[in-house]
Design a protein around this motif. Structure first.
Motif, PDB file in Angstrom:
ATOM      1  N   MET A   1       0.799  -1.475  -0.328  1.00  0.00           N
ATOM      2  CA  MET A   1       0.087   0.425   0.110  1.00  0.00           C
ATOM      3  C   MET A   1       0.945   0.977  -0.360  1.00  0.00           C
ATOM      4  O   MET A   1       0.951   2.357  -0.414  1.00  0.00           O
ATOM      5  N   GLN A   4       2.150   2.273  -3.437  1.00  0.00           N
ATOM      6  CA  GLN A   4       1.294   3.169  -4.300  1.00  0.00           C
ATOM      7  C   GLN A   4       0.729   4.536  -3.865  1.00  0.00           C
ATOM      8  O   GLN A   4       0.488   5.441  -4.747  1.00  0.00           O
ATOM      9  N   TYR A   5       0.926   4.335  -2.125  1.00  0.00           N
ATOM     10  CA  TYR A   5       0.389   5.701  -2.436  1.00  0.00           C
ATOM     11  C   TYR A   5       1.821   6.646  -2.602  1.00  0.00           C
ATOM     12  O   TYR A   5       1.661   7.740  -3.369  1.00  0.00           O
ATOM     13  N   ASN A   8       1.628   7.234  -6.805  1.00  0.00           N
ATOM     14  CA  ASN A   8       0.112   8.263  -6.715  1.00  0.00           C
ATOM     15  C   ASN A   8       1.120  10.041  -6.553  1.00  0.00           C
ATOM     16  O   ASN A   8       0.638  10.035  -7.602  1.00  0.00           O
ATOM     17  N   THR A  12       0.940  12.553  -9.365  1.00  0.00           N
ATOM     18  CA  THR A  12       0.942  13.541  -9.901  1.00  0.00           C
ATOM     19  C   THR A  12       1.742  14.561  -9.356  1.00  0.00           C
ATOM     20  O   THR A  12       1.632  15.674 -10.319  1.00  0.00           O
ATOM     21  N   ARG A 132      -0.256  -0.107  -9.080  1.00  0.00           N
ATOM     22  CA  ARG A 132      -1.178   0.318 -10.446  1.00  0.00           C
ATOM     23  C   ARG A 132      -0.551   1.557 -10.672  1.00  0.00           C
ATOM     24  O   ARG A 132      -0.910   2.935  -9.738  1.00  0.00           O
ATOM     25  N   PRO A 134      -1.416   4.206 -14.304  1.00  0.00           N
ATOM     26  CA  PRO A 134      -1.673   4.657 -14.968  1.00  0.00           C
ATOM     27  C   PRO A 134      -0.796   5.301 -16.416  1.00  0.00           C
ATOM     28  O   PRO A 134      -0.149   6.053 -16.052  1.00  0.00           O
ATOM     29  N   ARG A 137      -0.339   8.677 -16.079  1.00  0.00           N
ATOM     30  CA  ARG A 137       0.011  10.430 -15.946  1.00  0.00           C
ATOM     31  C   ARG A 137       1.429   9.433 -15.912  1.00  0.00           C
ATOM     32  O   ARG A 137       2.159  10.780 -15.645  1.00  0.00           O
ATOM     33  N   GLY A 248      -0.292  14.328  -1.466  1.00  0.00           N
ATOM     34  CA  GLY A 248      -0.926  12.880  -0.772  1.00  0.00           C
ATOM     35  C   GLY A 248      -0.235  12.415   0.388  1.00  0.00           C
ATOM     36  O   GLY A 248      -1.570  12.064   1.070  1.00  0.00           O
ATOM     37  N   ALA A 249       0.553  12.526   1.035  1.00  0.00           N
ATOM     38  CA  ALA A 249       0.745  12.168   2.720  1.00  0.00           C
ATOM     39  C   ALA A 249      -0.041  12.783   3.282  1.00  0.00           C
ATOM     40  O   ALA A 249      -0.675  12.916   4.027  1.00  0.00           O
ATOM     41  N   SER A 251      -3.174  14.317   2.542  1.00  0.00           N
ATOM     42  CA  SER A 251      -4.614  13.376   2.241  1.00  0.00           C
ATOM     43  C   SER A 251      -4.575  12.543   3.562  1.00  0.00           C
ATOM     44  O   SER A 251      -5.566  12.332   4.194  1.00  0.00           O
ATOM     45  N   LEU A 252      -3.133  11.458   3.245  1.00  0.00           N
ATOM     46  CA  LEU A 252      -3.438  10.172   4.538  1.00  0.00           C
ATOM     47  C   LEU A 252      -3.345  10.351   5.486  1.00  0.00           C
ATOM     48  O   LEU A 252      -4.356  10.176   6.362  1.00  0.00           O
ATOM     49  N   GLY A 255      -6.424  13.700   6.165  1.00  0.00           N
ATOM     50  CA  GLY A 255      -7.772  13.901   5.643  1.00  0.00           C
ATOM     51  C   GLY A 255      -7.520  14.400   4.162  1.00  0.00           C
ATOM     52  O   GLY A 255      -6.870  15.876   4.024  1.00  0.00           O
ATOM     53  N   PRO A 256      -8.537  14.567   2.951  1.00  0.00           N
ATOM     54  CA  PRO A 256      -8.213  14.418   1.909  1.00  0.00           C
ATOM     55  C   PRO A 256      -8.853  16.887   2.037  1.00  0.00           C
ATOM     56  O   PRO A 256      -7.811  17.048   1.063  1.00  0.00           O
TER      57      PRO A 256
ATOM     58  N   GLN B 203     -15.378  10.969   4.417  1.00  0.00           N
ATOM     59  CA  GLN B 203     -14.108  12.064   4.246  1.00  0.00           C
ATOM     60  C   GLN B 203     -14.897  13.454   3.223  1.00  0.00           C
ATOM     61  O   GLN B 203     -15.556  12.420   2.658  1.00  0.00           O
ATOM     62  N   ILE B 204     -14.031  14.756   3.376  1.00  0.00           N
ATOM     63  CA  ILE B 204     -15.148  15.431   2.376  1.00  0.00           C
ATOM     64  C   ILE B 204     -13.141  15.888   1.803  1.00  0.00           C
ATOM     65  O   ILE B 204     -11.928  16.064   2.074  1.00  0.00           O
ATOM     66  N   TYR B 205     -13.176  16.394   0.994  1.00  0.00           N
ATOM     67  CA  TYR B 205     -11.809  17.201  -0.031  1.00  0.00           C
ATOM     68  C   TYR B 205     -11.875  18.316  -0.419  1.00  0.00           C
ATOM     69  O   TYR B 205     -13.352  18.967  -0.219  1.00  0.00           O
ATOM     70  N   ASP B 211      -6.200  16.214  -7.368  1.00  0.00           N
ATOM     71  CA  ASP B 211      -5.494  14.141  -7.378  1.00  0.00           C
ATOM     72  C   ASP B 211      -6.705  13.168  -6.368  1.00  0.00           C
ATOM     73  O   ASP B 211      -6.504  13.702  -4.844  1.00  0.00           O
ATOM     74  N   SER B 213      -6.555  10.401  -6.097  1.00  0.00           N
ATOM     75  CA  SER B 213      -5.646   8.633  -6.066  1.00  0.00           C
ATOM     76  C   SER B 213      -5.541   8.054  -4.272  1.00  0.00           C
ATOM     77  O   SER B 213      -5.483   7.295  -4.287  1.00  0.00           O
ATOM     78  N   ASN B 214      -5.055   9.158  -3.233  1.00  0.00           N
ATOM     79  CA  ASN B 214      -4.420   8.571  -2.344  1.00  0.00           C
ATOM     80  C   ASN B 214      -6.300   8.629  -1.080  1.00  0.00           C
ATOM     81  O   ASN B 214      -6.023   7.399  -0.717  1.00  0.00           O
ATOM     82  N   GLN B 218      -7.080   4.755  -0.203  1.00  0.00           N
ATOM     83  CA  GLN B 218      -8.191   3.692   1.052  1.00  0.00           C
ATOM     84  C   GLN B 218      -8.803   3.610   0.727  1.00  0.00           C
ATOM     85  O   GLN B 218      -9.558   2.459   1.199  1.00  0.00           O
ATOM     86  N   ASP B 245      -8.055   3.856 -12.694  1.00  0.00           N
ATOM     87  CA  ASP B 245      -7.123   4.278 -12.883  1.00  0.00           C
ATOM     88  C   ASP B 245      -6.214   3.196 -12.182  1.00  0.00           C
ATOM     89  O   ASP B 245      -4.990   2.340 -11.942  1.00  0.00           O
TER      90      ASP B 245
END
Lengths: 285, 401
Positions: A1, A4-5, A8, A12, A132, A134, A137, A248-249, A251-252, A255-256, B203-205, B211, B213-214, B218, B245
């Motif tokens: 996992m 993948q992060y 990603n 991006t 994965r 794409p 990208r 990305g970090a 977001s993890l 939260g997004p 969750q909210i964005y 992006d 993807s993360n 999850q 993707d």
């Protein structure tokens, strides 16, 4: 996992770098914060979309056409308008390009509308050990790296490139050496626009394209240039990758909804602690 | 000089055989529109809906008010998708243009802000695109909403999937950090929990996210049976593409409200298949309307003739918002705010959009929630039963063809 992060974030970041390379060049050589950059990316995207969808031109033909069209557009805008105020303080050129951005963006809205459009392709994805990536990208990232390498070659191994670097270092001395400054400025802006066109074609494959996306793209380019080092072309690659991974970090971890905030916090930290950026040259800020 | 001008105008009227009394003043309706900026697409659709109403009313000769025929005139300004500008424009519409009635800006957030101004000036405002109850729970007398509350939609969805996909147990919810998506996502999560679903991701964005993807990685690791995403159409297009993707699929994938618009399918093509959505209106509902258009289907045909495509709930709600105002003015036989407001609060309007009854808070409380799914590129109604065009198809394509 975790793999993948990381992938990603890198992919991006590659796209972000693709957006910022042209912006960094113009900032570095002309000392112009080009507010028109986001709209030029969108313009490039639409040239590709319309070329492929309405005229049936293959993508590999439409993309170079978009680059040529944007180069011509950038050259004309710089020679005809920006050149008149290029020696003025940075705020003047920023205001001028901001005004031009409003005009171009509204013309785009008028002629192509606000409804999003995309280039639909299916290049699939590479799956390696459950990670994965794409292909489209990966392609965007390769475009950014290729553009940067080409630019590096141009700047260091061609007469034009040496002239651009000379103007960047000291335009008065360069003028004394017989370099035609207005022409170098226009060519540099044209190359920046060409790169925006190439980025636009890559974005059209990934994002739904609409005129209002220009502000988002411009914002990313700005953060990347600050992160990488103001005006540094290789810095755009570094800044893009760092921003992609940091968002990305974020977001993890938080939260997004905090992903974009992390980018801005990072930008502020770099401005305070590393004013010349992660890959910029000291004294060039 | 002014006397001379008046005399000249009167002479001209007599000369062309027109009576000044017949040339009644138009009835102005103010509408702040998001014609540029982030909401430009929705703003332009809203305008199309308003134009349908104004043109239809004027074609039948306008409104009979106080013994004279009054044509409708839409007074619009672009608020550039910025809430502050929307507020300024509402002030301008009331103070400079002197409009007696208002239509709201797009979306729950901007409507909530603009509604405060309308209330301060006592000008009735009808909202075409605000479904979040918190917009209407401010005890305003002048704010009316055409869309029924989110909760009616989410409860209809949960009930439908509970019945038609009984094996689904785990739900993942991803929503844009904006008033309406956040509100409907919270209602969906609450409705799902009440129905026994396990909400494994909620969750909210932030706006301008480029992006997903993360977040999607999850979600993939949690293996949900139902993925529910809500936000701007462009965001949903990107989310659907990034799902492919990453090879992320689920038995049910619901997106609100993008798939209700044709551009969703045109931007993701095969990936749109089996994506479900919801809506407040569909032309197949075929409600009767004695004021304009006749029926829902006739409205859609007229819209198609005018704009070359089918109407979605958004344009229909915009038309209906203007129509309810027009009906109320005609029935009040006056443009007086109090008289019109009274009718708005008391009457059930029978329109092509469906029955509209502004409840205690001013929001339409007539429930006509639709569950829909894109099948082979076509948007079909799954529920309610009486409008059903197809049965639920489980699973979305994991990647493009």
């Amino acid at each position: 996992m975790l793999g993948q992060y990381l992938v990603n974030g890198l992919l991006t970041g590659g796209l972000y770098a693709c957006l910022a390379v042209g912006f960094a060049l113009v900032w570095g050589v002309l000392n112009v914060v080009n507010m028109l950059h986001g709209s030029m990316v969108i313009l490039g995207a639409y040239v590709c979309i319309i070329g492929v969808q309405q005229f049936g031109v293959p993508l590999y033909v439409a993309a170079p056409l978009a680059c040529i069209a944007l180069f011509a557009f950038g050259y004309a805008v710089q020679r005809g308008l920006i050149n008149r105020v290029v020696a003025q303080p940075i705020l003047i050129t920023l205001t001028l390009t901001f005004g031009l951005d409003l005009i171009v963006n509204n013309l785009l809205l008028y002629f192509v509308g606000a409804t999003p459009r995309s280039l639909i392709t299916n290049f699939g994805a590479v799956d390696l050990f459950g990670v994965r990536a794409p292909v489209v990208r990966i392609g965007g990232m390769l475009v950014a790296i290729t553009l940067t390498l080409l630019l590096y070659w141009l700047l260091h191994h061609s007469k034009l490139g040496r002239a651009i670097i000379a103007v960047r270092m000291d335009r008065h001395a360069a003028a004394l050496m017989g370099i035609r400054i207005p022409q170098i400025y226009a060519l540099t802006f044209g190359i920046g626009a060409l790169m925006a066109g190439a980025a636009g074609c890559a974005m059209a494959l990934i994002y739904p394209t609409a005129p209002m996306m220009s502000g988002v793209f411009l914002g990313k380019a700005f953060i990347i240039c600050v992160l990488g080092g103001l005006g540094s072309v290789p810095g755009a690659i570094v800044g893009g990758l760092v921003l992609g991974i940091a968002e990305g970090a974020g977001s993890l971890a938080f939260g997004p909804q905090w992903a974009t905030t992390v980018g801005f916090v990072l930008m502020m930290a770099v401005i305070i602690l590393l004013p010349s950026g992660l890959a910029g040259r000291k004294g060039f800020e | 000089m002014n006397r001379f001008k008046s005399a000249l105008a009167a002479s001209l009227c007599i000369a062309i055989g027109a009576s000044p009394a017949l040339a009644a003043e138009t009835l102005k309706i103010g509408a702040p529109l998001a014609l540029t900026g982030r909401l430009a697409d929705a703003g332009q659709k809203s305008k199309q809906g308003y134009d349908m109403c104004v043109e239809a009313v004027n074609e039948k000769g306008g409104l009979e008010v106080g013994g004279e025929k009054r044509m409708l005139e839409l007074v619009t300004y672009d608020y550039q998708s910025e809430t502050n500008k929307a507020i300024e424009i509402v002030q301008r519409l009331v103070n400079v243009d002197k409009v007696p009635f208002l239509l709201s800006p797009y979306g729950s957030g901007d409507t909530k802000a603009a509604g405060v101004v309308a209330e301060r000036y006592g000008v009735p405002m009808v909202a075409a695109a605000a479904a979040t109850p918190s917009v209407f729970d401010q005890k305003f007398k002048n704010l009316f909403g055409i869309l029924f509350p989110n909760k009616m939609i989410t409860e209809a969805e949960v009930a439908y999937y509970k019945q038609h996909a009984p094996d689904a147990k785990k739900v993942a919810v991803l929503a844009l950090n904006s008033l309406y998506p956040k509100g409907i996502a919270a209602d969906l999560a609450a409705s799902a929990k009440d129905a026994g679903y396990d909400v494994v991701f909620d969750q909210i964005y932030s706006p301008n996210t480029t992006d997903f993807s993360n977040a999607l990685t999850q979600i993939k690791s949690l293996e949900p049976d139902w993925i529910y995403a809500t936000g701007y159409t462009e965001d949903l297009i990107l989310i659907r593409r990034q799902m492919a993707d990453l090879g992320l699929s689920a038995p049910i994938v619901t997106m609100t409200a993008g798939p209700a618009y044709p551009e969703f399918a045109s931007n993701v093509q095969q990936l749109a298949d089996n994506v479900t959505t919801n809506s407040w209106w569909h032309q197949n509902a075929n409600y009767k309307d004695d004021f304009i258009f006749g029926t829902s289907q006739a409205y859609n045909e007229a819209f198609n003739k005018r704009f070359g495509r089918d109407a979605t709930y958004l344009e229909a709600a915009a038309t209906a918002s203007c129509e309810t105002l027009a009906i109320a003015v005609a029935e009040a036989n006056s443009t007086d705010g109090d008289a019109v407001r009274k009718i708005m609060h008391e009457k059930t309007f029978q329109t092509f959009y469906g029955p509209i009854h502004f409840g205690e808070t001013g929001q339409n409380d007539y429930n006509a929630a639709l569950v829909m799914q894109i099948q082979d590129g076509e948007l079909l109604v799954l529920a309610p039963e009486e409008l059903k065009q197809g049965a639920l198809k489980i699973g979305v394509p994991p990647a493009g063809n």
